[in-house]
Write an enzyme that holds these catalytic residues in place. Structure first.
Site, PDB file in Angstrom:
ATOM      1  N   ASP A 190      -0.789  11.108   5.421  1.00  0.00           N
ATOM      2  CA  ASP A 190      -0.836  11.527   7.174  1.00  0.00           C
ATOM      3  C   ASP A 190       0.142   9.986   7.578  1.00  0.00           C
ATOM      4  OD1 ASP A 190      -3.035   9.868   6.132  1.00  0.00           O
ATOM      5  OD2 ASP A 190      -4.253  10.321   7.958  1.00  0.00           O
ATOM      6  N   LEU A 191      -0.119   8.808   7.115  1.00  0.00           N
ATOM      7  CA  LEU A 191      -0.085   7.869   8.729  1.00  0.00           C
ATOM      8  C   LEU A 191       1.050   7.486   8.704  1.00  0.00           C
ATOM      9  CD1 LEU A 191      -2.829   4.883   7.915  1.00  0.00           C
ATOM     10  CD2 LEU A 191      -2.869   6.958  10.058  1.00  0.00           C
TER      11      LEU A 191
ATOM     12  N   ASP B 210      -6.918  -6.396  -3.680  1.00  0.00           N
ATOM     13  CA  ASP B 210      -5.848  -6.064  -5.163  1.00  0.00           C
ATOM     14  C   ASP B 210      -7.001  -7.293  -5.930  1.00  0.00           C
ATOM     15  OD1 ASP B 210      -4.425  -4.115  -3.878  1.00  0.00           O
ATOM     16  OD2 ASP B 210      -3.036  -4.842  -4.363  1.00  0.00           O
TER      17      ASP B 210
ATOM     18  N   ARG C  57       2.908  -3.420 -15.343  1.00  0.00           N
ATOM     19  CA  ARG C  57       3.398  -2.385 -13.864  1.00  0.00           C
ATOM     20  C   ARG C  57       3.463  -4.077 -12.641  1.00  0.00           C
ATOM     21  NH1 ARG C  57       0.312   1.575 -11.550  1.00  0.00           N
ATOM     22  NH2 ARG C  57       1.687   0.690  -9.836  1.00  0.00           N
TER      23      ARG C  57
ATOM     24  N   ARG D 210       3.230   4.479  -6.550  1.00  0.00           N
ATOM     25  CA  ARG D 210       2.906   4.879  -5.146  1.00  0.00           C
ATOM     26  C   ARG D 210       4.452   4.331  -3.883  1.00  0.00           C
ATOM     27  NH1 ARG D 210      -0.720   7.385  -1.991  1.00  0.00           N
ATOM     28  NH2 ARG D 210      -0.448   6.097  -0.162  1.00  0.00           N
TER      29      ARG D 210
ATOM     30  N   CYS E 126      -1.840   3.733  -9.509  1.00  0.00           N
ATOM     31  CA  CYS E 126      -3.018   3.908  -9.851  1.00  0.00           C
ATOM     32  C   CYS E 126      -3.663   4.694  -9.500  1.00  0.00           C
ATOM     33  CB  CYS E 126      -3.727   2.525  -9.415  1.00  0.00           C
ATOM     34  SG  CYS E 126      -2.851   1.243 -10.255  1.00  0.00           S
TER      35      CYS E 126
ATOM     36  N   ARG F 109      -5.101   8.606  -2.173  1.00  0.00           N
ATOM     37  CA  ARG F 109      -4.569   8.162  -1.619  1.00  0.00           C
ATOM     38  C   ARG F 109      -3.841   8.903  -0.602  1.00  0.00           C
ATOM     39  NH1 ARG F 109      -2.563   3.273  -4.809  1.00  0.00           N
ATOM     40  NH2 ARG F 109      -1.757   1.932  -2.849  1.00  0.00           N
ATOM     41  N   PRO F 110      -3.753   9.683   0.782  1.00  0.00           N
ATOM     42  CA  PRO F 110      -3.292   9.961   1.462  1.00  0.00           C
ATOM     43  C   PRO F 110      -1.785   9.200   2.202  1.00  0.00           C
ATOM     44  CG  PRO F 110      -5.017   9.489   2.496  1.00  0.00           C
ATOM     45  CD  PRO F 110      -5.843   9.217   1.541  1.00  0.00           C
TER      46      PRO F 110
ATOM     47  N   LYS G 133       5.227  -8.907  -6.019  1.00  0.00           N
ATOM     48  CA  LYS G 133       5.599  -6.918  -6.745  1.00  0.00           C
ATOM     49  C   LYS G 133       5.983  -6.298  -5.307  1.00  0.00           C
ATOM     50  CE  LYS G 133       1.773  -3.107  -8.207  1.00  0.00           C
ATOM     51  NZ  LYS G 133       2.133  -3.011  -7.091  1.00  0.00           N
ATOM     52  N   ASN G 134       4.478  -6.598  -4.309  1.00  0.00           N
ATOM     53  CA  ASN G 134       4.702  -5.812  -2.807  1.00  0.00           C
ATOM     54  C   ASN G 134       5.714  -6.179  -2.395  1.00  0.00           C
ATOM     55  OD1 ASN G 134       2.235  -4.825  -4.484  1.00  0.00           O
ATOM     56  ND2 ASN G 134       0.963  -4.710  -3.032  1.00  0.00           N
TER      57      ASN G 134
HETATM   58  C1  UD1 Z   1      -0.330  -1.374  -0.824  1.00  0.00           C
HETATM   59  C2  UD1 Z   1      -0.277  -2.267  -2.323  1.00  0.00           C
HETATM   60  C3  UD1 Z   1      -0.931  -1.649  -3.249  1.00  0.00           C
HETATM   61  C4  UD1 Z   1      -2.755  -2.350  -1.956  1.00  0.00           C
HETATM   62  C5  UD1 Z   1      -2.804  -1.377  -0.899  1.00  0.00           C
HETATM   63  C6  UD1 Z   1      -4.338  -2.276   0.132  1.00  0.00           C
HETATM   64  C7  UD1 Z   1       2.108  -1.917  -2.073  1.00  0.00           C
HETATM   65  C8  UD1 Z   1       3.443  -1.094  -3.246  1.00  0.00           C
HETATM   66  N1  UD1 Z   1       1.032  -1.735  -2.017  1.00  0.00           N
HETATM   67  O1  UD1 Z   1      -0.566  -0.173  -0.751  1.00  0.00           O
HETATM   68  O2  UD1 Z   1      -1.489  -2.859  -4.012  1.00  0.00           O
HETATM   69  O3  UD1 Z   1      -3.910  -2.197  -3.139  1.00  0.00           O
HETATM   70  O4  UD1 Z   1      -1.454  -1.934  -0.032  1.00  0.00           O
HETATM   71  O5  UD1 Z   1      -4.394  -3.963   0.846  1.00  0.00           O
HETATM   72  O6  UD1 Z   1       2.537  -2.599  -1.498  1.00  0.00           O
HETATM   73  N2  UD1 Z   1      -4.471   5.663   4.202  1.00  0.00           N
HETATM   74  C9  UD1 Z   1      -4.175   6.890   4.982  1.00  0.00           C
HETATM   75  N3  UD1 Z   1      -3.717   7.184   4.892  1.00  0.00           N
HETATM   76  C10 UD1 Z   1      -2.208   6.704   4.825  1.00  0.00           C
HETATM   77  C11 UD1 Z   1      -2.216   5.542   4.409  1.00  0.00           C
HETATM   78  C12 UD1 Z   1      -3.316   5.010   3.672  1.00  0.00           C
HETATM   79  O7  UD1 Z   1      -5.625   6.730   5.123  1.00  0.00           O
HETATM   80  O8  UD1 Z   1      -1.310   7.232   5.716  1.00  0.00           O
HETATM   81  C13 UD1 Z   1      -5.652   4.576   3.613  1.00  0.00           C
HETATM   82  C14 UD1 Z   1      -5.139   4.191   1.865  1.00  0.00           C
HETATM   83  O9  UD1 Z   1      -6.384   5.943   1.699  1.00  0.00           O
HETATM   84  C15 UD1 Z   1      -6.055   3.709   1.578  1.00  0.00           C
HETATM   85  C16 UD1 Z   1      -6.296   2.319   2.782  1.00  0.00           C
HETATM   86  O10 UD1 Z   1      -5.492   3.571   3.813  1.00  0.00           O
HETATM   87  O11 UD1 Z   1      -8.069   3.591   1.773  1.00  0.00           O
HETATM   88  C17 UD1 Z   1      -5.037   1.165   2.949  1.00  0.00           C
HETATM   89  O12 UD1 Z   1      -3.530   2.023   1.960  1.00  0.00           O
HETATM   90  P1  UD1 Z   1      -2.242   1.465   1.919  1.00  0.00           P
HETATM   91  O13 UD1 Z   1      -2.569   0.118   3.347  1.00  0.00           O
HETATM   92  O14 UD1 Z   1      -1.250   2.406   2.925  1.00  0.00           O
HETATM   93  O15 UD1 Z   1      -1.617   1.230   0.639  1.00  0.00           O
HETATM   94  P2  UD1 Z   1      -0.674   1.220   0.034  1.00  0.00           P
HETATM   95  O16 UD1 Z   1       0.025   0.431   1.211  1.00  0.00           O
HETATM   96  O17 UD1 Z   1      -0.451   2.436  -0.371  1.00  0.00           O
END
Ligand code: UD1
Length: 441
Positions: free
Chosen positions: A149-150, A329, A421, A117, A141, A146-147, A47-48
């Site tokens: 910022d990065l 996950d 999903r 997302r 979800c 889920r910020p 999926k991802n």
């Molecule tokens: C992806 C996966 C999701 C998985 C997650 C962690 C997809 C579509 N989804 O989600 O299934 O659960 O990786 O393995 O690939 N964070 C920040 N700032 C940012 C981005 C992230 O603080 O700009 C934090 C998030 O709040 C969270 C952590 O980083 O605590 C991990 O998030 P991230 O790796 O970005 O997950 P996703 O890419 O959303």
């Protein structure tokens, strides 16, 4: 603003439901646990990966073909988003053709973006292709804040002007320049967005503390197959040489390690042996190590893993971490598996701030679990008993399938649209595992 996107999505969802009768939000899934003792299931595409590679198809003027694409709702939404921005998308039996020719729309419709997302990945793809993107703050979800910022920091450092206004992220990326970007956390989505945007930047971009997930490597391999130059994916430093002309390609998506883990846990929870086929065992190392600690016997033969457990699992101490650590996950499903452990397990969630929503539902089956912040303490019980339960997010739904397989009697799962999903034909696959399931209208 793109109009009619929601109507098209509803029509596509109806068509998909007709073609795939398991896809429907109005039914409930009845699981009769602990019935048969062994099973074998074939794992679908990840999926991802699919959710990231579909937008990456927009980087090239021409037709890309993705194979091994799972028929799940998140992929359907991502496909609809590509259609809404003007790509021609044709899907047929695991193959998706994306033809993105000429000028695309650079705004993603809210009605679709709020559903997943991964819609935020359109930001990097459209910014790279047209120097402009307007993408709604995404959905997904409900597992804590889920910020983004990065993602924003990465694009800004490449030279894009990025603002959030009226619920949309707007990026103006006329001239992107390669640079060094340090991610404070190895975010999967931020790494992928930056990788896509950096293919269009002049010069070299280096991402430090990049995510190492196999799906990030899959995206890098796809970009390289197109003629891009991405080095180091799978390590914490990824280098992207931008500006190489990209050409259309055919590419097959990796197997879904989370789906594989879910069925291993569901099969074992049901009390027998289970074989998952079409997997890459190294992608499952963290889970397999924990299963061995729990007393599971494992055998792998190329692209298949067989797991067998005599009796109840031994208790475990588990922390979720970025890859290659234990995946968040699979945390809800592992928690469900440990409900019948012979002793007390401790599961700590280190990625998301609020990912124990499943615990309340698991207690309906007789589980003894308490949470304290981001930690769950699970006192194993001899047996669970079936009960009505409701999923409110994707992996919670998966945990309920695992717990349902482990429980005596009937478990009826509501909120099945969350499972749809991310899991293709899950009713059929549970049956192949030896778990008895039925649909209730
Ligand atoms: C992806 C996966 C999701 C998985 C997650 C962690 C997809 C579509 N989804 O989600 O299934 O659960 O990786 O393995 O690939 N964070 C920040 N700032 C940012 C981005 C992230 O603080 O700009 C934090 C998030 O709040 C969270 C952590 O980083 O605590 C991990 O998030 P991230 O790796 O970005 O997950 P996703 O890419 O959303």
């Amino acid at each position: 603003m793109v109009t009619g996107a929601e109507d098209r999505f509803v029509m596509a969802m109806e068509r998909c439901t007709r073609e795939n009768p398991a896809l429907t939000a109005t039914r409930r899934l009845l699981i009769r646990g602990r019935v048969r003792r062994d099973g074998r299931v074939r794992i679908s595409g990840a999926k991802n990966s699919a959710v990231a590679l579909l937008p990456a198809c927009l980087l090239v003027d021409g037709e890309c073909v993705l194979q091994n694409v799972p028929a799940i709702a998140d992929v359907l939404v991502q496909r609809e988003i590509l259609s809404a921005v003007g790509a021609e998308v044709i899907a047929d039996d695991g193959e998706v053709r994306v033809r993105a020719a000429g000028r695309l729309q650079t705004e993603v419709p809210y009605t679709l973006a709020k559903r997943l997302r991964g819609s935020v990945l359109l930001l990097g793809a459209l910014a790279a292709r047209h120097g402009h993107a307007r993408v709604p703050l995404p959905g997904g979800c409900a597992i804590g804040s889920r910020p983004l910022d990065l993602h924003l920091k990465g694009l800004r450092e490449l030279g894009a002007r990025v603002e959030i206004e009226h619920g949309y992220i707007q990026a103006e990326a006329g001239r992107l320049l390669g640079t060094e970007i340090y991610l404070d956390f190895p975010s999967v989505g931020a790494t992928e967005n930056v990788m896509m945007a950096a293919t269009a930047a002049r010069g070299i971009t280096v991402i430090y503390n990049a995510a190492k997930e196999p799906e990030v490597v899959d995206l890098a391999n796809f970009l390289n197959a197109m003629g891009g130059k991405v080095v180091g994916a799978g390590t914490d430093t990824i280098k992207i040489e931008g500006g190489h002309p990209l050409r259309p390609v055919e590419y097959s998506i990796i197997p879904d390690r989370i789906e594989a883990g879910t069925y291993l846990l569901a099969g074992l929870a049901g009390g027998g042996s289970v074989t998952v086929e079409n997997v890459i065992p190294t992608h499952l190392e963290a889970l397999l190590a924990k299963l061995e600690e729990a007393g599971v016997e494992l055998a792998d033969a190329g692209d298949a893993i067989t797991a067998r457990l005599a009796g109840r699992p031994r208790p475990l101490q588990v922390k979720t971490l970025p890859y290659p650590g234990f995946p968040t996950d699979l945390q809800p499903q592992l928690t469900a598996f440990l409900l019948r452990a012979e002793g007390t397990s401790v599961v700590s969630e280190r990625i998301f701030e609020d990912r124990f929503g499943h615990v309340g539902e698991l207690k309906r089956l007789g589980a003894r679990v308490e949470t304290d912040g981001r930690t769950a303490i699970i006192e194993g019980v001899e047996s669970l008993t079936g009960a009505p339960v409701t999923a409110t997010d994707l992996r919670m739904g998966a945990a309920l399938m695992v717990a349902g397989a482990a429980a005596r009697g009937e478990t009826v799962i509501d909120g099945v649209e969350h499972i749809e999903r991310g899991y293709e034909r899950f009713d059929e696959k549970l049956r192949q595992l030896g778990v008895a399931v039925e649909w209730l209208e």
